[in-house]
Design an enzyme around this catalytic site. Structure first.
Site, mmCIF file in Angstrom:
data_model
loop_
_atom_site.group_PDB
_atom_site.id
_atom_site.type_symbol
_atom_site.label_atom_id
_atom_site.label_comp_id
_atom_site.label_asym_id
_atom_site.label_seq_id
_atom_site.Cartn_x
_atom_site.Cartn_y
_atom_site.Cartn_z
ATOM 1 C CB CYS A 56 16.824 34.853 -10.614
ATOM 2 S SG CYS A 56 18.470 35.362 -10.188
ATOM 3 N NE ARG A 95 13.234 29.830 -10.465
ATOM 4 C CZ ARG A 95 13.412 29.148 -11.578
ATOM 5 N NH1 ARG A 95 12.613 28.137 -11.841
ATOM 6 N NH2 ARG A 95 14.345 29.459 -12.433
ATOM 7 C CD1 TRP A 100 19.779 32.368 -4.338
ATOM 8 C CD2 TRP A 100 21.376 31.960 -5.845
ATOM 9 N NE1 TRP A 100 20.626 31.436 -3.814
ATOM 10 C CE2 TRP A 100 21.604 31.162 -4.711
ATOM 11 C CE3 TRP A 100 22.255 31.861 -6.911
ATOM 12 C CZ2 TRP A 100 22.675 30.283 -4.611
ATOM 13 C CZ3 TRP A 100 23.326 30.987 -6.824
ATOM 14 C CH2 TRP A 100 23.523 30.204 -5.681
ATOM 15 C CG ASN A 147 15.687 34.227 -13.947
ATOM 16 O OD1 ASN A 147 15.578 35.199 -13.216
ATOM 17 N ND2 ASN A 147 14.796 33.251 -14.016
ATOM 18 N N GLY A 148 20.057 34.380 -14.842
ATOM 19 C CA GLY A 148 21.248 33.893 -15.540
ATOM 20 C C GLY A 148 22.430 34.800 -15.288
ATOM 21 C CD GLU A 169 20.145 12.744 -0.828
ATOM 22 O OE1 GLU A 169 21.136 13.211 -1.397
ATOM 23 O OE2 GLU A 169 19.077 13.361 -0.748
ATOM 24 C CE LYS A 193 18.090 16.348 1.011
ATOM 25 N NZ LYS A 193 18.301 15.789 -0.267
ATOM 26 C CD GLU A 217 20.110 19.831 0.824
ATOM 27 O OE1 GLU A 217 20.176 20.716 -0.034
ATOM 28 O OE2 GLU A 217 19.680 18.700 0.573
ATOM 29 C CG HIS A 235 41.663 3.072 5.025
ATOM 30 N ND1 HIS A 235 42.849 2.375 5.039
ATOM 31 C CD2 HIS A 235 40.689 2.158 4.765
ATOM 32 C CE1 HIS A 235 42.608 1.102 4.781
ATOM 33 N NE2 HIS A 235 41.303 0.931 4.616
ATOM 34 C CE LYS A 288 13.326 21.463 -5.573
ATOM 35 N NZ LYS A 288 13.810 20.379 -4.697
HETATM 36 C C1 F6R Z 1 19.831 18.657 -2.494
HETATM 37 C C2 F6R Z 1 19.406 19.074 -3.824
HETATM 38 C C3 F6R Z 1 20.460 19.409 -4.815
HETATM 39 C C4 F6R Z 1 20.010 19.004 -6.223
HETATM 40 C C5 F6R Z 1 21.028 19.483 -7.262
HETATM 41 C C6 F6R Z 1 20.655 19.033 -8.659
HETATM 42 O O1 F6R Z 1 18.740 18.351 -1.667
HETATM 43 O O2 F6R Z 1 18.248 19.169 -4.098
HETATM 44 O O3 F6R Z 1 21.676 18.820 -4.488
HETATM 45 O O4 F6R Z 1 19.866 17.626 -6.262
HETATM 46 O O5 F6R Z 1 21.109 20.876 -7.223
HETATM 47 O O6 F6R Z 1 19.405 19.491 -9.020
HETATM 48 P P1 F6R Z 1 18.539 18.774 -10.128
HETATM 49 O O7 F6R Z 1 18.181 17.430 -9.626
HETATM 50 O O8 F6R Z 1 17.356 19.674 -10.318
HETATM 51 O O9 F6R Z 1 19.401 18.712 -11.363
#
Ligand code: F6R
Length: 610
Positions: free
Chosen positions: A2, A27, A75, A100-101, A483, A487, A490, A506, A605
């Site tokens: 949020c 976000r 959110w 928020n929260g 990673e 990517k 997501e 395995h 985000k």
């Molecule tokens: C994936 C992504 C998330 C963040 C994770 C941690 O592309 O961005 O997996 O890496 O939510 O977020 P931070 O780095 O802000 O602690």
């Protein structure tokens, strides 16, 4: 997660609130709303499911105007993402709250308020706060005191902004566990979850601290700490000159941020390395002394940041420093045995990830030798609460899928591992010089990796109709494969898995068939020959391979293997270079699939709740 924007001014604040919400879209959210009031004690609100654009249309239609206002992107956590559950939430037609929260004791409070005669119109935990404030409201009692009293009943994490029809021209905001910043204007004040939301109206910010409550009017902002004492918080004016909330000529923020990596890495390095040395002060004034006192390192992070941690472990161990890495949500609930002289490191783009922050707070109680964060957001909670700090200086990352934050984190981690090794006598001057020289080349090498975009664009069509994909790597390329898979999943919603290539036989080999594309990252290093055997295992079973290979790796295309040739680069920096084609692959596949690349479904985000 949020986002909150609030403003008190002598002009109409509606455009400021809407622009702020647009800037907080990154976000992640699924509904939005705002409430405004005018001096004649009228309060109006609009709430909509879906995007801020829907809210903007409704606001125009209703011709909403006001000089005091609060706004929110939600959110969903408690209740569906509907207009009824969107914020602001109201009590008695007077108190309006955005939040928020998560309020953990909301059920108990809800029952108490229902017994006291309050009626609830949403499923949210936030509505409890609005009624609680109304419950404590007494005639002639200042709103700030009423809010203060109400928040003492709340358990969990929150940042809130509150307005009252009966106290025109005033907003109260408070934070505990969720970020909030005060923006200072000329005879106008603002509140937001992130300074980015307010850049069009101010470049002066005061970051609220845990337990702070602030009252804003057009004439002043008054901050009270947890004990109710009036306090000043430092005004930050720099670091916000560059407004990276603009997409420029790029179609998506993600693509822009992928292309910003050479400059971002340059910024990470600037002033921190000489020709042959990496400066310990890059991690804070006391870093030289503190890093000398440690024998081992524990890194904790989430998601993409956790993948950087996994790569860094290879570096620390190469330089003779024992290193453990763990996902924050696991670390915080284990019984930890703290090694002697152990440095606790957190990695985070946002600096507000709830699990990582809780892990840091736990680590401080457990008695680690010292704490250090590598982070991209100035004034964030991790930055404020860590003994040592290294800012990645990547600039605001708006795309939900992390790209430049990842490669700049890796850059800072390689510097940290090298410096720690040197200070502890396990890295010599020659080794340090080799690494420093590789780091100097890094921005240029990342730039040339970006030229792979066209060939990757052609490749992407092969993936767009696939349901699954498998990524393989060895050594540091294993976490990089994780990673790459993250990517792809997501932003393209294709199910992607990653394995250490040695694990193939395995179990995952059973998955190989013509419908399973297998992406392999094959730089020229000591593990290349072993990786070639794994490639054979896949092609012998009819798998379709896509290999990102060093030009000198002697891998040639076959019917079932496409090879994307990459430049030979110093081994130690391959993780940063090889990230680029994986980011581009995920991006190009998502473009073909037409997904919401910058705001993928269900993701946020900044994950400020557990
Ligand atoms: C994936 C992504 C998330 C963040 C994770 C941690 O592309 O961005 O997996 O890496 O939510 O977020 P931070 O780095 O802000 O602690």
């Amino acid at each position: 997660m949020c986002g909150i924007v609030a403003a008190v001014a002598q002009r109409n604040v509606v455009p400021i609130l809407l622009e702020g919400l647009k800037r907080l879209e990154y976000r992640g959210y699924d509904s939005a709303g705002l409430a405004v009031s005018t001096d004649d004690k009228e309060i109006k609100s609009v709430r909509k499911a879906g995007k801020v654009n829907h809210l903007t249309e409704q606001v125009k239609e209703d011709n909403l105007i006001g000089t005091t206002g609060i706004a929110h992107t939600r959110w969903a956590t408690h209740g569906q993402p509907t207009a009824e559950n969107a914020h602001p939430h109201c009590s008695g037609g007077t108190i309006m709250v955005v939040h928020n929260g998560i309020i953990e004791n909301h059920e108990v409070l809800r029952q108490k308020l229902i017994n006291a005669g309050y009626t609830f119109s949403s499923q949210t935990d936030t509505e409890v706060i609005a009624h609680l404030i109304a419950y404590y409201q007494k005639e002639n009692h200042p709103l700030s005191e009423v809010v203060k009293q109400a928040v003492t009943c709340l358990e969990g994490a929150y940042s809130i902004a509150v307005m009252d029809r009966l106290s025109p021209g005033k907003i109260i905001a408070a934070r505990s566990g969720s970020p909030l910043v005060l923006g200072v204007g000329i005879e106008e004040y603002f509140i937001a979850s992130d300074p980015l939301a307010l850049l069009p109206v101010t470049h002066q910010f005061q970051f609220l601290e845990e337990g702070d409550l602030v009252e804003i009017t057009t004439s002043q902002a008054t901050i009270y700490d947890q004990q109710g004492k009036q306090v000043q918080r430092p005004v930050a004016t720099d670091h916000f000159e560059f407004d990276s909330a603009e997409k420029g000529n790029f179609k998506h923020y993600m693509l822009k941020e992928i292309h910003e990596q050479p400059e971002a890495i340059n910024n990470t390095l600037e002033g921190r390395i000489t020709e042959n040395r990496i400066l310990p002060q890059s991690f804070g004034c006391d870093a030289e002394k503190l890093l000398k006192e440690i024998d081992t390192v524990q890194i904790v992070a989430c998601g993409t940041s956790y993948h950087s941690a996994m790569i860094a472990r290879y570096w620390f161990e190469t330089f003779g420093i024992a290193c453990q890495v763990e996902i924050a949500s696991e670390f915080r609930y284990r019984n930890i045995v703290v090694p002697k002289r152990c440095l606790f490191v957190t990695l985070s783009q946002s600096g507000e990830t709830a699990d990582t922050l809780s892990a840091l707070r736990l680590a401080k109680k457990l008695g680690y030798a010292s704490t250090l964060t590598i982070c991209n957001v100035h004034g964030s909670s991790l930055v404020r609460e860590s003994a040592m700090v290294c800012m990645t200086r990547a600039g605001a990352e708006i795309g939900v899928a992390s790209t430049k934050a990842f490669t700049t984190q890796l850059t800072a981690l390689l510097m940290l591992a090298t410096v720690t090794g040197r200070l502890n006598g396990t890295v010599d001057a020659k080794q340090e010089s080799t690494i420093a020289q590789a780091l100097h080349k890094l921005p240029g090498l990342v730039k040339s990796a970006l030229t792979l975009k066209n060939s990757i664009q052609h490749l992407a069509a092969d993936f767009s109709h696939k349901q699954h994909a498998l990524f393989l790597g060895r050594g540091t390329m294993y976490p990089l494969a994780l990673e790459g898979a993250l990517k792809l999943k997501e932003i393209s919603y294709i199910h992607a898995e990653a394995y250490a290539a040695g694990e193939l036989k395995h179990g995952p080999l059973a998955l190989i068939d013509v419908d399973m594309p297998v992406i392999v990252i094959a730089p020229k290093n000591a593990l290349l020959e072993k990786l070639k055997s794994n490639i054979e295992e896949v092609s012998a079973r009819g798998g379709q391979l896509y290999v990102f290979a060093d030009r000198s790796a002697n891998l040639t295309e076959t019917n079932c293997m496409k090879v994307i040739h990459m430049d030979t680069v110093p081994d130690i920096i391959t993780p940063m270079i090889c990230s680029v084609p994986l980011q581009l692959l995920a991006y190009e596949v998502a473009v073909i699939k037409g997904t919401d690349i910058d705001q993928p479904r269900n993701l946020a985000k900044s994950v400020t709740v557990e």
